[in-house]
Design a protein around this motif. Structure first.
Motif, mmCIF file in Angstrom:
data_model
loop_
_atom_site.group_PDB
_atom_site.id
_atom_site.type_symbol
_atom_site.label_atom_id
_atom_site.label_comp_id
_atom_site.label_asym_id
_atom_site.label_seq_id
_atom_site.Cartn_x
_atom_site.Cartn_y
_atom_site.Cartn_z
ATOM 1 N N GLU A 106 0.836 -1.205 0.000
ATOM 2 C CA GLU A 106 0.000 0.000 0.000
ATOM 3 C C GLU A 106 0.872 1.258 0.000
ATOM 4 O OE1 GLU A 106 -2.322 -3.368 1.720
ATOM 5 O OE2 GLU A 106 -0.315 -2.542 2.058
ATOM 6 N N GLU A 107 1.961 1.208 0.740
ATOM 7 C CA GLU A 107 2.869 2.353 0.807
ATOM 8 C C GLU A 107 3.506 2.608 -0.550
ATOM 9 O OE1 GLU A 107 6.278 4.618 0.986
ATOM 10 O OE2 GLU A 107 6.628 2.455 0.998
ATOM 11 N N ILE A 108 3.907 1.568 -1.256
ATOM 12 C CA ILE A 108 4.527 1.728 -2.576
ATOM 13 C C ILE A 108 3.506 2.236 -3.593
ATOM 14 C CG2 ILE A 108 5.605 0.494 -4.488
ATOM 15 C CD1 ILE A 108 7.498 1.034 -2.181
ATOM 16 N N PHE A 109 2.261 1.778 -3.520
ATOM 17 C CA PHE A 109 1.223 2.309 -4.411
ATOM 18 C C PHE A 109 1.103 3.826 -4.236
ATOM 19 C CE2 PHE A 109 -1.884 -1.027 -6.154
ATOM 20 C CZ PHE A 109 -0.889 -1.972 -6.311
ATOM 21 N N LEU A 110 1.116 4.272 -3.001
ATOM 22 C CA LEU A 110 0.979 5.711 -2.747
ATOM 23 C C LEU A 110 2.241 6.469 -3.151
ATOM 24 C CD1 LEU A 110 -0.903 5.495 0.658
ATOM 25 C CD2 LEU A 110 -1.856 6.261 -1.537
ATOM 26 N N LEU A 111 3.403 5.856 -3.005
ATOM 27 C CA LEU A 111 4.634 6.494 -3.472
ATOM 28 C C LEU A 111 4.616 6.636 -4.989
ATOM 29 C CD1 LEU A 111 7.458 7.565 -2.615
ATOM 30 C CD2 LEU A 111 8.337 5.280 -3.164
ATOM 31 N N TYR A 112 4.129 5.614 -5.664
ATOM 32 C CA TYR A 112 4.016 5.671 -7.128
ATOM 33 C C TYR A 112 3.044 6.778 -7.539
ATOM 34 C CZ TYR A 112 3.013 4.051 -11.908
ATOM 35 O OH TYR A 112 2.848 3.963 -13.272
ATOM 36 N N ALA A 113 1.932 6.885 -6.827
ATOM 37 C CA ALA A 113 0.976 7.952 -7.124
ATOM 38 C C ALA A 113 1.608 9.323 -6.908
ATOM 39 C CB ALA A 113 -0.270 7.790 -6.250
ATOM 40 N N LEU B 250 5.130 14.243 -11.781
ATOM 41 C CA LEU B 250 5.442 14.191 -13.210
ATOM 42 C C LEU B 250 4.256 14.595 -14.082
ATOM 43 C CD1 LEU B 250 7.454 10.833 -13.209
ATOM 44 C CD2 LEU B 250 8.381 13.159 -13.312
ATOM 45 N N ASN B 251 3.199 15.065 -13.429
ATOM 46 C CA ASN B 251 1.991 15.569 -14.117
ATOM 47 C C ASN B 251 1.293 14.486 -14.932
ATOM 48 O OD1 ASN B 251 0.164 17.686 -14.524
ATOM 49 N ND2 ASN B 251 1.094 18.236 -16.485
ATOM 50 N N GLN B 252 1.305 13.279 -14.422
ATOM 51 C CA GLN B 252 0.563 12.170 -15.036
ATOM 52 C C GLN B 252 -0.583 11.808 -14.090
ATOM 53 O OE1 GLN B 252 3.268 9.025 -16.371
ATOM 54 N NE2 GLN B 252 4.851 10.558 -16.745
ATOM 55 N N ARG B 253 -1.568 12.690 -14.047
ATOM 56 C CA ARG B 253 -2.600 12.656 -13.031
ATOM 57 C C ARG B 253 -3.474 11.397 -13.097
ATOM 58 N NH1 ARG B 253 -4.454 17.102 -10.368
ATOM 59 N NH2 ARG B 253 -6.617 16.435 -10.740
ATOM 60 N N ASP B 254 -3.835 10.970 -14.279
ATOM 61 C CA ASP B 254 -4.745 9.828 -14.381
ATOM 62 C C ASP B 254 -4.149 8.582 -13.738
ATOM 63 O OD1 ASP B 254 -6.546 11.418 -15.689
ATOM 64 O OD2 ASP B 254 -6.075 10.667 -17.705
ATOM 65 N N GLU B 255 -2.873 8.350 -13.989
ATOM 66 C CA GLU B 255 -2.208 7.187 -13.393
ATOM 67 C C GLU B 255 -2.092 7.356 -11.877
ATOM 68 O OE1 GLU B 255 -0.014 3.430 -14.291
ATOM 69 O OE2 GLU B 255 -1.685 4.607 -15.086
ATOM 70 N N ALA B 256 -1.804 8.559 -11.424
ATOM 71 C CA ALA B 256 -1.720 8.823 -9.986
ATOM 72 C C ALA B 256 -3.054 8.557 -9.307
ATOM 73 C CB ALA B 256 -1.275 10.260 -9.747
#
Length: 505
Positions: free
Chosen positions: A396-403, A409-415
Motif C-alpha cells: 500500500e505504501e509503494i502504491f501511494l509512493l508511485y501515485a 510528473l503531471n501524469q494525473r490519471d495514473e496517480a
C-alpha cells in the motif's frame, strides 16, 4: 522453524557488545565483527548462515534501539503527542540538543555502522566459503551477497535521512586500516546505495526456496517475509529517488514493484488482514512482506521494549495506566473524516466506532492500537511482551509512493488510479479528477492515514514541503539543515574529520 538460529543470536550478542562498549582506534567506535576468530571462520556454510543472520539481527537492533525507528519517523511535528515523557516532547518540538539520555543515544550513529561493517565483511569474505565447502553454491553466494548489499544500502539511506552527510565506508575495517573518515555528501552516499541496490537486484530472487528447492536447508515457508528480495531492493530504490526529488527514477523503480509484486506473493490487504495481532502484517504470520524486521515470540525475540506498543498501548489493552504517546481526538477526527473508513470511523447515525486503529476513543486518552501484538498475538494485558514486526514498507505504501511520483510528473490519471486502489481497500470514496482538492495533498493525506505509526510521517512531511514549498516552518528547516539530527558529541570527539551539522553548532 528457526529464522534466527542460535548461531545467529550468539553472533548478534557478541557483535552488539563489541560495537556498543568498545572504542579502540577511533573506528567510529566500532570494533570489527569477529575479531579474534578469523582462523576458524569463513570455512563452511554454517559460517555464512550465522554471519548473514547476524547482519539481520544487527539491523533490527539498530532500528529499534531507543525506539529509534518511531522516534525518528513519527515524533517531530507529528501526529503523536507525549503524555508524560519530556524526552519525547522535546523531539516533537525539534529540540534535539536537550540533555536527555534518549536524545544522546539517538544522535549516535555507531549502531548503524555496525550493520554496515558486518555487511561489508560478509561481501568480502563469503566467497572464501565457496572454495572450501561444496555445499555452498554459486546461487547461495549470489543470494547472500545480494542481501548484504541491500541491507548496507538501506542503512546508508536510513542515516542520510537522519543526519544528512555521513561517512561513506565501502570496505570493512577489521584490518586496522580505517582510522578517521570525513562525511560524504548526501548525493554521494545515496549514489553508492543506489548502485549497490541495482547490483543486488540482479541477483536476488522474488522468493527463496521455491518448489523443491531449499535455501540453507529450509523451505520457502521459513523464509517468507523474513529476507530481503528483488522487490525489497526496488522499493528502497524508489524511496532513495523520491527523497532526492528524482521522481522519474522513483516512477521507474516503484512501477517495477507494482508490475512484479505478485511474483513475491504480495497483495493489497484489507484492514483486518493488516491489523490482526495473530495473522496480520505486524503479527507472527508467515505472510509475504516487502521489508519487515521480525520479532518472533516463539523464537525468544519478543521484548517489552523496542516496540511501538511499549509507547502507544495503555489500559485496557495492557496494565500500564497511560500510554507514553497518543493521538488526540481532534487530530483523529481531522484525519479520519469519512465515517466509512474501515481503519477508523464514527457512524453518523448509530454512533458506532470502528476501532481498528484506535481503542478507548471516548476515554481520557485514545489508545493507538493499530499495532498490538502481545506475545504471539494472543497474550493478555498481564503480559507486556511484544512480538510485532517492524514493517519498513509494504505494498500500500509503494502504491501511494508511485501515485506521488506520477503526480509530480503531471501524469494525473495514473496517480489517481493508484490512489483510488488504496482508498477502495479502506472503504473510501474515490478521488475524481474534477475534485477541487489538491491531488498531491490527497495522496499525502492518505499516506498519513494509512501509514500512521509506521515511521513515515516526518519524512513524508519533508518530501511534501520540498515539492509544495508552502510550509514556512519546514521549508526554513530544510534550507538550514534543521531537518537532520545533530551528531553525538562522543562520535565527534573520536573522529577529528567529522563536523557537526551546521544547524546544531
Amino acid at each position: 522453524m528457526k529464522r534466527y538460529n542460535q548461531w545467529g543470536k550468539y553472533l548478534v550478542l557478541m557483535l552488539s557488545m563489541s560495537v556498543l562498549f568498545s572504542s579502540c582506534n577511533k573506528k567510529l567506535d566500532i570494533v570489527a565483527s569477529n575479531v579474534g576468530a578469523e582462523g576458524r571462520e569463513w570455512a563452511s556454510i554454517s559460517d555464512t548462515r550465522a554471519h548473514l543472520m547476524g547482519i539481520y539481527g544487527l539491523m533490527r537492533a539498530a532500528m529499534v534501539d531507543n525506539y529509534g525507528h518511531w522516534v525518528y519517523g513519527e515524533m517531530r511535528y507529528g501526529d503523536f503527542n507525549s503524555y508524560s515523557r519530556a524526552d519525547l516532547r522535546v523531539v516533537q518540538e525539534n529540540k534535539l540538543k536537550a540533555s536527555y539520555p534518549l536524545i544522546k543515544d539517538l544522535t549516535d550513529w555507531r549502531r548503524f555502522y555496525a550493520v554496515i561493517n558486518a555487511a561489508s565483511l560478509f561481501i568480502e569474505r563469503a566467497p572464501e566459503v565457496l572454495k572450501k565447502d561444496s555445499r555452498y553454491t554459486e546461487r547461495d553466494l549470489k543470494y547472500d551477497i545480494g542481501q548484504a548489499r541491500s541491507i548496507r544500502a538501506l542503512m546508508y539511506f536510513y542515516m542520510v535521512r537522519i543526519w544528512g552527510e555521513v561517512p561513506l565506508l565501502k570496505d570493512s575495517y577489521d584490518n586496522g586500516s580505517f582510522a578517521e573518515v570525513a562525511q560524504s555528501s548526501e548525493s554521494t552516499v545515496l549514489a553508492f546505495a543506489e548502485e549497490e541496490l541495482l547490483k543486488a537486484a540482479e541477483d536476488l530472487p522474488y522468493r527463496y526456496a521455491v518448489g523443491q528447492q531449499t535455501y540453507y536447508g529450509e523451505s520457502e515457508s521459513v523464509w517468507s517475509g523474513v529476507l530481503v528480495n528483488k522487490i525489497t531492493a526496488y522499493s528502497i530504490l524508489a524511496h532513495i529517488a523520491a527523497w532526492q526529488g528524482k521522481y522519474i527514477n522513483a516512477d521507474v523503480y516503484s512501477k517495477f514493484v507494482i508490475d512484479n509484486y505478485t511474483q513475491a506473493n504480495l497483495a493489497l490487504l484489507n484492514v483486518p488482514s493488516l491489523v490482526s495481532p495473530t495473522d496480520g502484517l505486524f503479527g507472527p504470520s508467515t505472510r509475504a512482506q516487502i521489508l519487515a524486521i521480525r520479532s518472533s515470540y516463539e523464537l525468544g525475540e519478543a521484548t517489552n521494549t523496542g516496540h511501538l506498543e511499549s509507547l502507544t498501548l495503555g489500559y485496557p489493552i495492557v496494565t500500564k495506566a497511560k500510554p507514553d504517546i497518543f493521538v488526540n481526538r481532534d487530530t483523529i477526527n481531522a484525519i479520519f473524516d469519512d465515517p466509512n473508513d474501515t481503519r477508523f470511523g464514527i457512524d453518523s447515525v448509530s454512533g458506532l466506532i470502528r476501532t481498528n486503529y484506535f481503542t478507548n476513543y471516548n476515554g481520557d486518552i485514545p489508545i493507538f492500537s493499530k499495532i498490538k501484538v502481545i506475545r504471539n498475538g494472543e497474550g493478555d494485558s498481564d503480559f507486556s511482551i511484544f512480538g510485532s514486526n517492524l514493517v519498513f514498507t509494504r505494498l500500500e505504501e509503494i502504491f501511494l509512493l508511485y501515485a506521488e511520483a506520477k503526480t509530480v510528473l503531471n501524469q494525473r490519471d495514473e496517480a489517481i488510479k493508484y490512489l483510488n486502489q488504496v482508498k477502495a481497500q479502506r472503504g473510501l470514496k474515490p478521488y475524481i479528477s474534477s475534485s477541487p482538492k489538491d491531488l498531491l495533498g490527497e495522496i499525502f493525506l492518505e499516506r498519513r492515514r494509512e501509514l500512521m505509526g509506521e515511521g513515515w510521517r516526518w519524512y513524508d512531511q519533508i518530501r511534501f514541503a520540498k515539492i509544495k514549498k508552502n510550509n514556512p516552518t519546514l521549508n526554513t528547516l530544510i534550507e538550514n539543515g534543521g531537518i537532520f539530527w545533530p551528531i553525538s558529541a562522543d562520535v565527534l570527539s573520536r573522529n577529528s574529520k567529522l563536523k557537526q551539522n551546521s544547524y546544531w553548532k
